[in-house]
Design a protein around this motif. Structure first.
Motif, PDB file in Angstrom:
ATOM      1  N   LEU A  20      -4.165  21.761  36.099  1.00  0.00           N
ATOM      2  CA  LEU A  20      -5.353  21.016  36.463  1.00  0.00           C
ATOM      3  C   LEU A  20      -6.590  21.744  36.222  1.00  0.00           C
ATOM      4  O   LEU A  20      -6.708  22.536  36.906  1.00  0.00           O
ATOM      5  CB  LEU A  20      -5.248  20.840  37.983  1.00  0.00           C
ATOM      6  CG  LEU A  20      -3.877  19.639  38.467  1.00  0.00           C
ATOM      7  CD1 LEU A  20      -3.953  19.203  39.782  1.00  0.00           C
ATOM      8  CD2 LEU A  20      -3.871  18.341  37.411  1.00  0.00           C
ATOM      9  N   ILE A  21      -7.475  21.206  35.411  1.00  0.00           N
ATOM     10  CA  ILE A  21      -8.767  22.083  35.100  1.00  0.00           C
ATOM     11  C   ILE A  21      -9.976  21.408  35.906  1.00  0.00           C
ATOM     12  O   ILE A  21     -10.291  20.316  35.236  1.00  0.00           O
ATOM     13  CB  ILE A  21      -8.914  22.235  33.467  1.00  0.00           C
ATOM     14  CG1 ILE A  21      -7.565  22.947  32.990  1.00  0.00           C
ATOM     15  CG2 ILE A  21     -10.332  23.057  33.487  1.00  0.00           C
ATOM     16  CD1 ILE A  21      -7.544  24.318  33.528  1.00  0.00           C
ATOM     17  N   VAL A  22     -10.303  21.853  36.967  1.00  0.00           N
ATOM     18  CA  VAL A  22     -11.553  21.241  37.709  1.00  0.00           C
ATOM     19  C   VAL A  22     -12.711  22.013  37.534  1.00  0.00           C
ATOM     20  O   VAL A  22     -12.957  23.237  37.800  1.00  0.00           O
ATOM     21  CB  VAL A  22     -10.869  21.126  39.122  1.00  0.00           C
ATOM     22  CG1 VAL A  22     -12.019  20.110  40.027  1.00  0.00           C
ATOM     23  CG2 VAL A  22      -9.392  20.503  39.336  1.00  0.00           C
ATOM     24  N   GLY A  23     -13.767  21.393  37.180  1.00  0.00           N
ATOM     25  CA  GLY A  23     -15.175  21.792  37.149  1.00  0.00           C
ATOM     26  C   GLY A  23     -15.790  21.228  38.509  1.00  0.00           C
ATOM     27  O   GLY A  23     -15.613  20.471  39.082  1.00  0.00           O
TER      28      GLY A  23
ATOM     29  N   SER B 149      -7.583  15.563  30.555  1.00  0.00           N
ATOM     30  CA  SER B 149      -7.426  16.956  30.640  1.00  0.00           C
ATOM     31  C   SER B 149      -8.448  17.815  31.493  1.00  0.00           C
ATOM     32  O   SER B 149      -8.770  18.894  31.401  1.00  0.00           O
ATOM     33  CB  SER B 149      -7.496  17.521  29.049  1.00  0.00           C
ATOM     34  OG  SER B 149      -8.605  16.725  28.355  1.00  0.00           O
ATOM     35  N   TYR B 150      -9.475  16.970  32.318  1.00  0.00           N
ATOM     36  CA  TYR B 150     -10.363  17.610  33.141  1.00  0.00           C
ATOM     37  C   TYR B 150     -10.757  16.767  34.295  1.00  0.00           C
ATOM     38  O   TYR B 150     -10.424  15.732  34.374  1.00  0.00           O
ATOM     39  CB  TYR B 150     -11.562  18.079  32.069  1.00  0.00           C
ATOM     40  CG  TYR B 150     -12.648  16.875  31.630  1.00  0.00           C
ATOM     41  CD1 TYR B 150     -13.577  16.364  32.575  1.00  0.00           C
ATOM     42  CD2 TYR B 150     -12.341  16.374  30.452  1.00  0.00           C
ATOM     43  CE1 TYR B 150     -14.256  15.093  32.190  1.00  0.00           C
ATOM     44  CE2 TYR B 150     -13.114  15.080  30.075  1.00  0.00           C
ATOM     45  CZ  TYR B 150     -14.007  14.604  30.903  1.00  0.00           C
ATOM     46  OH  TYR B 150     -14.862  13.489  30.475  1.00  0.00           O
ATOM     47  N   TYR B 151     -11.284  17.458  35.116  1.00  0.00           N
ATOM     48  CA  TYR B 151     -11.764  17.006  36.406  1.00  0.00           C
ATOM     49  C   TYR B 151     -13.071  17.656  36.437  1.00  0.00           C
ATOM     50  O   TYR B 151     -13.105  18.769  36.229  1.00  0.00           O
ATOM     51  CB  TYR B 151     -10.845  17.349  37.822  1.00  0.00           C
ATOM     52  CG  TYR B 151      -9.616  16.736  37.758  1.00  0.00           C
ATOM     53  CD1 TYR B 151      -8.562  17.037  36.888  1.00  0.00           C
ATOM     54  CD2 TYR B 151      -9.018  15.896  38.970  1.00  0.00           C
ATOM     55  CE1 TYR B 151      -7.466  16.419  37.046  1.00  0.00           C
ATOM     56  CE2 TYR B 151      -7.877  15.201  39.029  1.00  0.00           C
ATOM     57  CZ  TYR B 151      -6.920  15.541  38.155  1.00  0.00           C
ATOM     58  OH  TYR B 151      -5.695  14.919  38.366  1.00  0.00           O
ATOM     59  N   LEU B 152     -14.123  16.705  36.863  1.00  0.00           N
ATOM     60  CA  LEU B 152     -15.456  17.203  37.094  1.00  0.00           C
ATOM     61  C   LEU B 152     -16.095  16.756  38.463  1.00  0.00           C
ATOM     62  O   LEU B 152     -15.989  15.466  38.362  1.00  0.00           O
ATOM     63  CB  LEU B 152     -16.382  16.890  35.952  1.00  0.00           C
ATOM     64  CG  LEU B 152     -16.381  17.931  35.051  1.00  0.00           C
ATOM     65  CD1 LEU B 152     -17.495  17.257  33.766  1.00  0.00           C
ATOM     66  CD2 LEU B 152     -17.013  19.300  35.260  1.00  0.00           C
ATOM     67  N   ALA B 153     -16.194  17.469  39.261  1.00  0.00           N
ATOM     68  CA  ALA B 153     -16.934  17.429  40.586  1.00  0.00           C
ATOM     69  C   ALA B 153     -18.400  17.209  40.377  1.00  0.00           C
ATOM     70  O   ALA B 153     -19.028  18.534  40.145  1.00  0.00           O
ATOM     71  CB  ALA B 153     -16.519  18.124  41.650  1.00  0.00           C
TER      72      ALA B 153
END
Ligand code: PGA
Length: 255
Positions: free
Chosen positions: A8-11, A45-49
């Motif tokens: 889990l790639i979270v920005g 493939s990504y999460y962005l907060a």
């Protein structure tokens, strides 16, 4: 040691970028990179907060990822000025929310307020990323107990059926915004302590499964090591998620 799951790639964009136009440009460029990537990536493939005012603009564009919030208000629907409650964030397009980030804790967020935020966010079906991390380390390891207590106090009143949507992020405060991340060994030690706390609260089966992320000064050069040696299932990334090439590099090197 191997990666346990699809990472889990979270920005965490924090207070960037300055304008909606820049935010939209970033997501469009990131989407293009995901769509044309030589490396096969998962569907999402990504999460962005992102800053909450951008959520409604970005969520429809994020076909290969999820857009989320960096905090939620723990107030109920009604007459309180400022902040967005989970139902508002969710209806704007947020799929997830970060709660308890050290930069929010620093503003005076109480343990009680955090526990309420976690419960409300989970009830609203937002995937909830709960941050914990010590300010400093001592040789005796009392920071481990501090982190275990934080987990126990924050989750005691959460109904069990909501736990499947909870993710924990280990973010040592001393590493956030610094040049030096924790070592994978330091990270691994904390991950074990966190799973132990969760096991005593909810049970060993869930404790084995719960996703734990590492955050604090992650770059593309260190990202994979945390997944392979740090015992975590993903990363929470500040600075390196605010620059498109750096963030996309992390997405591709970790998958
Ligand atoms: P950093 O921030 O990657 O810039 O250290 C991490 C975070 O605050 O989540």
């Amino acid at each position: 040691m191997n990666k346990r799951t699809t990472p889990l790639i979270v920005g965490n964009w924090k207070t960037t970028p300055a304008t909606k136009e820049e935010a939209v440009k970033f997501i469009k460029a990131l989407e293009k990179k995901c769509a044309t990537s030589k490396k096969k990536l998962p569907k999402k493939s990504y999460y962005l907060a992102v800053p909450s005012v951008f959520i409604a603009h970005l969520a429809p564009l994020a076909k290969h990822g999820y857009i989320g919030a960096q905090n939620v208000s723990g107030q109920s629907l009604g007459q309180t000025t400022g902040g967005e409650i989970p139902s508002q964030l969710s209806s704007a397009g947020a799929s997830f929310a970060i709660i308890g980030h050290s930069e929010v804790r620093k503003t005076g967020e109480t343990q009680e307020a955090r526990a309420i935020k976690v419960a409300l966010s989970l009830q609203q079906n937002l995937t909830t990323i709960f941050c914990v991390g010590e300010k400093t380390r001592d040789k005796e390891g009392s920071y481990l107990k501090e982190l275990e207590d934080d987990i126990r106090i924050s989750f005691t009143d959460i109904p069990r059926n909501l736990f499947s949507n909870l993710i924990i992020a280990y973010e040592p405060v001393w590493a956030i915004g610094s040049k030096t991340p924790a070592t994978p060994t330091e990270c691994f030690e904390v991950v074990i302590a966190l799973r132990r706390a969760i096991a005593s609260l909810i049970g060993i089966d869930y404790a084995k499964k719960v996703h734990i992320l590492y955050g604090g000064a992650v770059t593309k050069d260190t990202a994979t090591t945390f997944l392979e040696e740090g015992g975590v299932d993903g990363l929470l990334i500040g600075r390196s998620s605010q620059e498109i090439v750096a963030f996309f590099d992390i997405i591709t090197t970790t998958h």
